[in-house]
Design an enzyme around this catalytic site. Structure first.
Site, PDB file in Angstrom:
ATOM      1  N   ARG A  77       0.867  -1.179   0.000  1.00 54.18           N
ATOM      2  CA  ARG A  77       0.000   0.000   0.000  1.00 54.18           C
ATOM      3  C   ARG A  77       0.905   1.230   0.000  1.00 54.18           C
ATOM      4  O   ARG A  77       2.118   1.131   0.057  1.00 54.18           O
ATOM      5  CB  ARG A  77      -1.035  -0.001   1.142  1.00 54.18           C
ATOM      6  CG  ARG A  77      -0.748  -0.818   2.339  1.00 54.18           C
ATOM      7  CD  ARG A  77       0.352  -0.273   3.200  1.00 54.18           C
ATOM      8  NE  ARG A  77       0.137   1.130   3.447  1.00 54.18           N
ATOM      9  CZ  ARG A  77       1.074   2.006   3.668  1.00 54.18           C
ATOM     10  NH1 ARG A  77       2.352   1.647   3.650  1.00 54.18           N
ATOM     11  NH2 ARG A  77       0.813   3.274   3.889  1.00 54.18           N
ATOM     12  N   GLY A  78       0.260   2.409  -0.072  1.00 56.29           N
ATOM     13  CA  GLY A  78       1.044   3.630  -0.218  1.00 56.29           C
ATOM     14  C   GLY A  78       1.145   3.938  -1.710  1.00 56.29           C
ATOM     15  O   GLY A  78       1.475   3.047  -2.515  1.00 56.29           O
ATOM     16  N   ALA A  79       0.862   5.190  -2.066  1.00 56.64           N
ATOM     17  CA  ALA A  79       0.704   5.531  -3.485  1.00 56.64           C
ATOM     18  C   ALA A  79       1.880   5.091  -4.378  1.00 56.64           C
ATOM     19  O   ALA A  79       1.669   4.400  -5.387  1.00 56.64           O
ATOM     20  CB  ALA A  79       0.427   7.027  -3.609  1.00 56.64           C
ATOM     21  N   ASP A 132      -1.943  10.913  -1.690  1.00 55.64           N
ATOM     22  CA  ASP A 132      -2.229   9.880  -2.695  1.00 55.64           C
ATOM     23  C   ASP A 132      -2.573  10.483  -4.040  1.00 55.64           C
ATOM     24  O   ASP A 132      -2.473   9.820  -5.065  1.00 55.64           O
ATOM     25  CB  ASP A 132      -3.369   8.983  -2.216  1.00 55.64           C
ATOM     26  CG  ASP A 132      -2.893   8.116  -1.068  1.00 55.64           C
ATOM     27  OD1 ASP A 132      -2.822   8.626   0.062  1.00 55.64           O
ATOM     28  OD2 ASP A 132      -2.546   6.953  -1.320  1.00 55.64           O
ATOM     29  N   ASN A 152      -5.320  12.584   1.135  1.00 57.08           N
ATOM     30  CA  ASN A 152      -4.463  11.678   1.903  1.00 57.08           C
ATOM     31  C   ASN A 152      -5.345  10.907   2.877  1.00 57.08           C
ATOM     32  O   ASN A 152      -6.572  11.108   2.936  1.00 57.08           O
ATOM     33  CB  ASN A 152      -3.367  12.467   2.635  1.00 57.08           C
ATOM     34  CG  ASN A 152      -2.285  11.564   3.196  1.00 57.08           C
ATOM     35  OD1 ASN A 152      -1.763  10.707   2.477  1.00 57.08           O
ATOM     36  ND2 ASN A 152      -1.947  11.714   4.463  1.00 57.08           N
ATOM     37  N   LYS A 153      -4.732  10.026   3.619  1.00 56.41           N
ATOM     38  CA  LYS A 153      -5.471   9.151   4.544  1.00 56.41           C
ATOM     39  C   LYS A 153      -6.481   9.931   5.383  1.00 56.41           C
ATOM     40  O   LYS A 153      -6.194  11.031   5.846  1.00 56.41           O
ATOM     41  CB  LYS A 153      -4.450   8.424   5.432  1.00 56.41           C
ATOM     42  CG  LYS A 153      -4.997   7.436   6.414  1.00 56.41           C
ATOM     43  CD  LYS A 153      -5.821   6.339   5.778  1.00 56.41           C
ATOM     44  CE  LYS A 153      -5.110   5.654   4.640  1.00 56.41           C
ATOM     45  NZ  LYS A 153      -5.964   4.759   3.857  1.00 56.41           N
TER      46      LYS A 153
HETATM   47  O1  MRU Z   1      -4.495   3.212   2.335  1.00 57.67           O
HETATM   48  P1  MRU Z   1      -3.001   3.347   2.244  1.00 57.67           P
HETATM   49  O2  MRU Z   1      -2.273   2.711   3.371  1.00 57.67           O
HETATM   50  O3  MRU Z   1      -2.491   2.924   0.878  1.00 57.67           O
HETATM   51  O4  MRU Z   1      -2.781   4.918   2.359  1.00 57.67           O
HETATM   52  C1  MRU Z   1      -1.482   5.445   2.308  1.00 57.67           C
HETATM   53  C2  MRU Z   1      -1.448   6.898   2.567  1.00 57.67           C
HETATM   54  O5  MRU Z   1      -2.451   7.553   2.774  1.00 57.67           O
HETATM   55  C3  MRU Z   1      -0.124   7.557   2.458  1.00 57.67           C
HETATM   56  O6  MRU Z   1      -0.031   8.618   3.355  1.00 57.67           O
HETATM   57  C4  MRU Z   1      -0.015   8.035   1.020  1.00 57.67           C
HETATM   58  O7  MRU Z   1      -0.055   6.956   0.126  1.00 57.67           O
HETATM   59  C5  MRU Z   1       1.147   8.874   0.759  1.00 57.67           C
HETATM   60  S1  MRU Z   1       2.470   7.839   0.507  1.00 57.67           S
HETATM   61  C6  MRU Z   1       3.902   8.052   0.279  1.00 57.67           C
END
Ligand code: MRU
Length: 369
Positions: free
Chosen positions: A53-55, A243, A253-254
């Site tokens: 996970r994470g963009a 994201d 973002n989250k």
């Molecule tokens: O749902 P996730 O865990 O994929 O969400 C990740 C985030 O919100 C991060 O903060 C975002 O991807 C930025 S990453 C470098």
């Protein structure tokens, strides 16, 4: 970054030159396990089930998903099918679409018998570029932390972050955490307030795991504690990831990021967002056009954890029968963002600011491409 002294990236090709390996992030922080992906469906599942996970890491995994698809069938139809399947795995992070476009462009004009080799080579380049980009974001953000450290006469700089935008969310280094690792490495006294980040707890489970692995002082806080700490002067700056960034500088973002930005504005705490250029969606003018992922309600009503006997279990935490809603991201308007930390420099969160760093997004007549 390192785990028990061993350097890892979050994604790599196996010794067979075919299989793709990732760290199973659903098992962290209690177990370090890796997962082998041998088909495009494996890659899609890994993204959908948040093994990765994470963009930026979602984008990298999708790129390797295309490689695996090409091994099975390198026809145009198979490429199109793979792009469609992978693009549908998660809706908010735009790096997914970006990486798939990069792969499609690299493969589009190639003969079928060349496509597997070209795909692996382009996916590896995208990963290397991500590492270089995150390192550059780190160097840019480090200047901000240094400035705070100087202003405080060398006293501890307290940074608040939300979710996980560290190396586990990218190929290496991270976005929001890269400046923190660099500040720590050059001997600055930096401490991180880690929002636990309900419902999936990426802060408590992943950010804290990462920071601990690098010996960066940090403290996990309940999501609701940040505003209070800001009022007490215990937060010098916030740095979060994103994201998807709209062309006007709004960021998704989250879930919960927006509330932190509001509290930061009210208390005068600078609120920065770190991002690679691949996170900018030039096709949308406002963050409110970003699709917000709605995840399963059980992520809210149940919790994973480890018992005293060491067993990892999932337990109910809510009144049986109550409905739960689970929007996974929110939009922080550009007006609440003090600056965007990119690999090319730090800019104002606005169309003008972004264009000053990414002028190629305009054509010669100054129109959006
Ligand atoms: O749902 P996730 O865990 O994929 O969400 C990740 C985030 O919100 C991060 O903060 C975002 O991807 C930025 S990453 C470098």
């Amino acid at each position: 970054m390192k785990i028990d002294g061993v350097h890892y990236r979050t994604i790599w090709v196996g010794e067979d030159g075919r299989s793709v390996h990732v760290i199973d992030q659903t098992k962290l922080p209690f177990a370090f396990e890796t997962v082998e992906l041998t088909s495009m469906d494996d890659a899609a599942r890994a993204i959908r089930n948040m093994i990765v996970r994470g963009a930026p890491l979602i984008g990298a995994t999708a790129a390797y998903g295309i490689c695996l698809a090409m091994r099975e069938d390198a026809s145009d139809a198979a490429l199109e099918r793979a792009v469609e399947t992978l693009a549908a795995t998660r809706p908010t992070a735009v790096n997914l679409r970006w990486a798939l476009d990069e792969m499609s462009t690299a493969l589009g004009k190639r003969q079928r018998d060349e496509r597997v080799a070209v795909a692996y080579s382009r996916a590896a380049e995208l990963c290397d570029e991500d590492v270089a980009t995150c390192r550059a974001i780190g160097e840019q953000g480090l200047k901000l932390i240094r400035r705070h450290a100087e202003r405080k006469g060398g006293d501890r700089v307290n940074v608040l972050t939300h979710c996980n935008a560290g190396w586990l969310a990218t190929v290496d280094w991270g976005t929001a955490l890269a400046p923190i690792y660099m500040a720590h490495d050059e001997g600055l006294d930096v401490h991180v307030w880690v929002d636990e980040t309900r419902p999936r707890n990426q802060g408590a489970a992943l950010t804290a795991f990462e920071l601990g692995g690098h010996d960066v002082p940090h403290t996990i806080i309940a999501d609701n504690a940040g505003g209070h700490l800001m009022q007490l002067g215990e937060v010098d700056l916030c740095i979060v990831g994103t994201d998807r960034t709209a062309a006007n500088g709004d960021v998704a973002n989250k879930i919960g990021t927006y509330l932190k930005a509001l509290a930061a504005r009210d208390t005068g705490v600078p609120f920065y967002v770190a991002l690679p250029g691949s996170t900018i969606d030039w096709s949308i003018e406002s963050g409110f056009e970003i699709p917000i992922e709605e995840r399963h309600s059980e992520e809210v009503t149940r919790l994973n954890g480890r018992t005293a006997s060491g067993e990892v279990v999932s337990v109910d935490i809510s009144a049986p029968g109550s409905a739960a809603a689970n929007p996974a991201f929110d939009v922080t308007p550009a007006r609440l963002v003090s600056g965007l930390i990119t690999e090319r420099g730090i800019c104002e969160a606005s169309h003008h600011g972004l264009i000053s760093l990414y002028p190629e997004a305009l054509d010669r007549e100054g129109r959006k491409r």
